[in-house]
Design a protein around this motif. Structure first.
Motif, PDB file in Angstrom:
ATOM      1  N   THR A  31       0.795  -1.228   0.075  1.00  0.00           N
ATOM      2  CA  THR A  31      -0.137  -0.033  -0.183  1.00  0.00           C
ATOM      3  C   THR A  31       0.745   1.261  -0.070  1.00  0.00           C
ATOM      4  OG1 THR A  31      -0.237  -0.192   2.369  1.00  0.00           O
ATOM      5  CG2 THR A  31      -1.984  -1.069   1.212  1.00  0.00           C
ATOM      6  N   CYS A  32       2.162   1.139   0.435  1.00  0.00           N
ATOM      7  CA  CYS A  32       2.936   2.433   0.287  1.00  0.00           C
ATOM      8  C   CYS A  32       4.518   2.424   0.070  1.00  0.00           C
ATOM      9  CB  CYS A  32       2.836   3.035   1.776  1.00  0.00           C
ATOM     10  SG  CYS A  32       3.709   1.648   2.943  1.00  0.00           S
ATOM     11  N   GLY A  33       5.160   3.260   0.065  1.00  0.00           N
ATOM     12  CA  GLY A  33       6.524   3.351  -0.370  1.00  0.00           C
ATOM     13  C   GLY A  33       7.264   2.393   0.634  1.00  0.00           C
ATOM     14  N   HIS A  34       6.938   2.047   1.832  1.00  0.00           N
ATOM     15  CA  HIS A  34       7.597   1.156   2.775  1.00  0.00           C
ATOM     16  C   HIS A  34       7.292  -0.325   2.072  1.00  0.00           C
ATOM     17  CE1 HIS A  34       7.525  -2.054   5.987  1.00  0.00           C
ATOM     18  NE2 HIS A  34       8.852  -1.462   6.288  1.00  0.00           N
ATOM     19  N   CYS A  35       6.167  -0.512   1.837  1.00  0.00           N
ATOM     20  CA  CYS A  35       6.052  -1.826   1.017  1.00  0.00           C
ATOM     21  C   CYS A  35       6.812  -2.263  -0.241  1.00  0.00           C
ATOM     22  CB  CYS A  35       4.572  -2.041   0.608  1.00  0.00           C
ATOM     23  SG  CYS A  35       3.294  -1.896   2.008  1.00  0.00           S
ATOM     24  N   VAL A  36       6.959  -1.056  -0.916  1.00  0.00           N
ATOM     25  CA  VAL A  36       7.788  -0.967  -2.159  1.00  0.00           C
ATOM     26  C   VAL A  36       9.267  -1.460  -1.762  1.00  0.00           C
ATOM     27  CG1 VAL A  36       8.690   0.195  -4.129  1.00  0.00           C
ATOM     28  CG2 VAL A  36       6.447   0.514  -3.603  1.00  0.00           C
ATOM     29  N   ARG A  37       9.875  -0.729  -0.791  1.00  0.00           N
ATOM     30  CA  ARG A  37      11.141  -1.054  -0.321  1.00  0.00           C
ATOM     31  C   ARG A  37      11.400  -2.480   0.168  1.00  0.00           C
ATOM     32  NH1 ARG A  37      10.339   4.169   1.106  1.00  0.00           N
ATOM     33  NH2 ARG A  37       9.773   3.647   3.396  1.00  0.00           N
ATOM     34  N   ALA A  38      10.201  -2.906   0.919  1.00  0.00           N
ATOM     35  CA  ALA A  38      10.287  -4.123   1.637  1.00  0.00           C
ATOM     36  C   ALA A  38      10.422  -5.066   0.451  1.00  0.00           C
ATOM     37  CB  ALA A  38       8.976  -4.440   2.589  1.00  0.00           C
ATOM     38  N   VAL A  39       9.580  -5.018  -0.409  1.00  0.00           N
ATOM     39  CA  VAL A  39       9.431  -6.232  -1.461  1.00  0.00           C
ATOM     40  C   VAL A  39      10.742  -6.215  -2.308  1.00  0.00           C
ATOM     41  CG1 VAL A  39       8.287  -6.818  -3.778  1.00  0.00           C
ATOM     42  CG2 VAL A  39       6.961  -6.134  -1.583  1.00  0.00           C
ATOM     43  N   THR A  40      11.150  -4.800  -2.874  1.00  0.00           N
ATOM     44  CA  THR A  40      12.497  -4.837  -3.648  1.00  0.00           C
ATOM     45  C   THR A  40      13.500  -5.303  -2.677  1.00  0.00           C
ATOM     46  OG1 THR A  40      11.477  -2.815  -4.646  1.00  0.00           O
ATOM     47  CG2 THR A  40      14.019  -3.266  -4.749  1.00  0.00           C
ATOM     48  N   ASN A  41      13.754  -4.956  -1.435  1.00  0.00           N
ATOM     49  CA  ASN A  41      15.016  -5.689  -0.654  1.00  0.00           C
ATOM     50  C   ASN A  41      14.722  -7.228  -0.577  1.00  0.00           C
ATOM     51  OD1 ASN A  41      16.021  -3.195  -0.308  1.00  0.00           O
ATOM     52  ND2 ASN A  41      15.146  -2.773   1.637  1.00  0.00           N
ATOM     53  N   ALA A  42      13.564  -7.641  -0.428  1.00  0.00           N
ATOM     54  CA  ALA A  42      13.122  -9.083  -0.448  1.00  0.00           C
ATOM     55  C   ALA A  42      13.975  -9.795  -1.536  1.00  0.00           C
ATOM     56  CB  ALA A  42      11.792  -9.442  -0.047  1.00  0.00           C
ATOM     57  N   VAL A  43      13.389  -9.233  -2.751  1.00  0.00           N
ATOM     58  CA  VAL A  43      13.968  -9.722  -4.226  1.00  0.00           C
ATOM     59  C   VAL A  43      15.312  -9.668  -4.035  1.00  0.00           C
ATOM     60  CG1 VAL A  43      13.856  -9.526  -6.586  1.00  0.00           C
ATOM     61  CG2 VAL A  43      11.547  -9.256  -5.245  1.00  0.00           C
ATOM     62  N   VAL A  54       7.857  -2.184  -8.702  1.00  0.00           N
ATOM     63  CA  VAL A  54       6.620  -2.535  -7.920  1.00  0.00           C
ATOM     64  C   VAL A  54       5.347  -1.405  -8.418  1.00  0.00           C
ATOM     65  CG1 VAL A  54       5.706  -2.784  -5.806  1.00  0.00           C
ATOM     66  CG2 VAL A  54       8.103  -3.253  -6.110  1.00  0.00           C
ATOM     67  N   ASP A  55       4.341  -2.030  -8.927  1.00  0.00           N
ATOM     68  CA  ASP A  55       3.354  -1.221  -9.186  1.00  0.00           C
ATOM     69  C   ASP A  55       2.181  -1.309  -8.147  1.00  0.00           C
ATOM     70  OD1 ASP A  55       1.001  -0.049 -10.158  1.00  0.00           O
ATOM     71  OD2 ASP A  55       1.175  -1.122 -12.211  1.00  0.00           O
ATOM     72  N   LEU A  56       2.033  -0.166  -7.136  1.00  0.00           N
ATOM     73  CA  LEU A  56       1.110  -0.429  -6.070  1.00  0.00           C
ATOM     74  C   LEU A  56      -0.127  -0.190  -6.461  1.00  0.00           C
ATOM     75  CD1 LEU A  56       2.856   2.090  -3.548  1.00  0.00           C
ATOM     76  CD2 LEU A  56       2.649  -0.261  -3.521  1.00  0.00           C
ATOM     77  N   ASN A  57      -0.561   0.509  -7.586  1.00  0.00           N
ATOM     78  CA  ASN A  57      -1.928   0.704  -8.044  1.00  0.00           C
ATOM     79  C   ASN A  57      -2.576  -0.578  -8.517  1.00  0.00           C
ATOM     80  OD1 ASN A  57      -2.046   3.448  -7.615  1.00  0.00           O
ATOM     81  ND2 ASN A  57      -1.169   3.834  -9.425  1.00  0.00           N
ATOM     82  N   HIS A  58      -1.815  -1.420  -9.244  1.00  0.00           N
ATOM     83  CA  HIS A  58      -2.329  -2.948  -9.536  1.00  0.00           C
ATOM     84  C   HIS A  58      -1.871  -4.080  -8.717  1.00  0.00           C
ATOM     85  CE1 HIS A  58      -2.501  -0.032 -13.313  1.00  0.00           C
ATOM     86  NE2 HIS A  58      -3.732  -0.429 -13.318  1.00  0.00           N
ATOM     87  N   GLY A  59      -0.997  -3.895  -7.716  1.00  0.00           N
ATOM     88  CA  GLY A  59      -0.544  -4.934  -6.844  1.00  0.00           C
ATOM     89  C   GLY A  59       0.214  -5.607  -7.611  1.00  0.00           C
ATOM     90  N   VAL A  60       1.369  -5.202  -8.555  1.00  0.00           N
ATOM     91  CA  VAL A  60       2.143  -6.285  -9.193  1.00  0.00           C
ATOM     92  C   VAL A  60       3.482  -5.823  -9.167  1.00  0.00           C
ATOM     93  CG1 VAL A  60       2.844  -6.696 -11.536  1.00  0.00           C
ATOM     94  CG2 VAL A  60       0.321  -6.232 -11.140  1.00  0.00           C
ATOM     95  N   VAL A  61       4.477  -7.020  -8.953  1.00  0.00           N
ATOM     96  CA  VAL A  61       5.890  -6.921  -8.799  1.00  0.00           C
ATOM     97  C   VAL A  61       6.334  -7.633 -10.289  1.00  0.00           C
ATOM     98  CG1 VAL A  61       7.956  -7.705  -7.517  1.00  0.00           C
ATOM     99  CG2 VAL A  61       5.700  -7.008  -6.346  1.00  0.00           C
ATOM    100  N   LYS A  62       7.145  -6.950 -10.946  1.00  0.00           N
ATOM    101  CA  LYS A  62       7.989  -7.428 -11.929  1.00  0.00           C
ATOM    102  C   LYS A  62       9.586  -7.392 -11.616  1.00  0.00           C
ATOM    103  CE  LYS A  62       4.470  -5.535 -15.125  1.00  0.00           C
ATOM    104  NZ  LYS A  62       4.149  -4.540 -16.430  1.00  0.00           N
ATOM    105  N   ILE A  63      10.066  -8.673 -12.102  1.00  0.00           N
ATOM    106  CA  ILE A  63      11.408  -8.571 -11.829  1.00  0.00           C
ATOM    107  C   ILE A  63      12.066  -9.057 -13.213  1.00  0.00           C
ATOM    108  CG2 ILE A  63      13.254 -10.181 -10.614  1.00  0.00           C
ATOM    109  CD1 ILE A  63      10.928 -10.775  -8.676  1.00  0.00           C
ATOM    110  N   ASP A  64      13.017  -8.300 -13.713  1.00  0.00           N
ATOM    111  CA  ASP A  64      13.661  -8.653 -14.814  1.00  0.00           C
ATOM    112  C   ASP A  64      15.173  -9.332 -14.452  1.00  0.00           C
ATOM    113  OD1 ASP A  64      11.900  -7.354 -16.662  1.00  0.00           O
ATOM    114  OD2 ASP A  64      12.769  -5.531 -16.461  1.00  0.00           O
TER     115      ASP A  64
END
Length: 87
Positions: A31-43, A54-64
């Motif tokens: 839901t927020c910037g913290h979530c983006v950082r947490a998911v990115t760091n986890a990956v 990380v696309d918060l609006n659509h709830g999507v994480v893309k990894i290239d």
């Protein structure tokens, strides 16, 4: 005729393009910037240097990255260990 590109280089370029891929996950609970950082760091703990979007609006994480080096199950576990649900 292509100048400066021999068949060996062409083959390596083809292999490089073929191996690059994108994983995409639908992830709930972000839901927020913290979530983006947490998911990115986890990956990044599993795939250091991967491009993560990380696309918060659509709830999507893309990894290239390289298909051969992205351990999909480990990425899913890392994201879920942060408290998010993969759909």
């Amino acid at each position: 005729m292509e100048l400066g590109v021999n068949s060996s280089c062409r083959q390596k370029l083809f292999q490089f393009r073929w191996r690059l891929a994108m994983l995409e996950f639908k992830v709930g609970g972000m839901t927020c910037g913290h979530c983006v950082r947490a998911v990115t760091n986890a990956v990044h703990t599993v795939v250091p240097g991967a491009d993560v979007a990380v696309d918060l609006n659509h709830g999507v994480v893309k990894i290239d990255g390289d298909l051969a080096t992205i351990p999909t199950e480990a990425v899913i576990k890392a994201i879920e260990d942060e408290g998010y649900k993969i759909h």
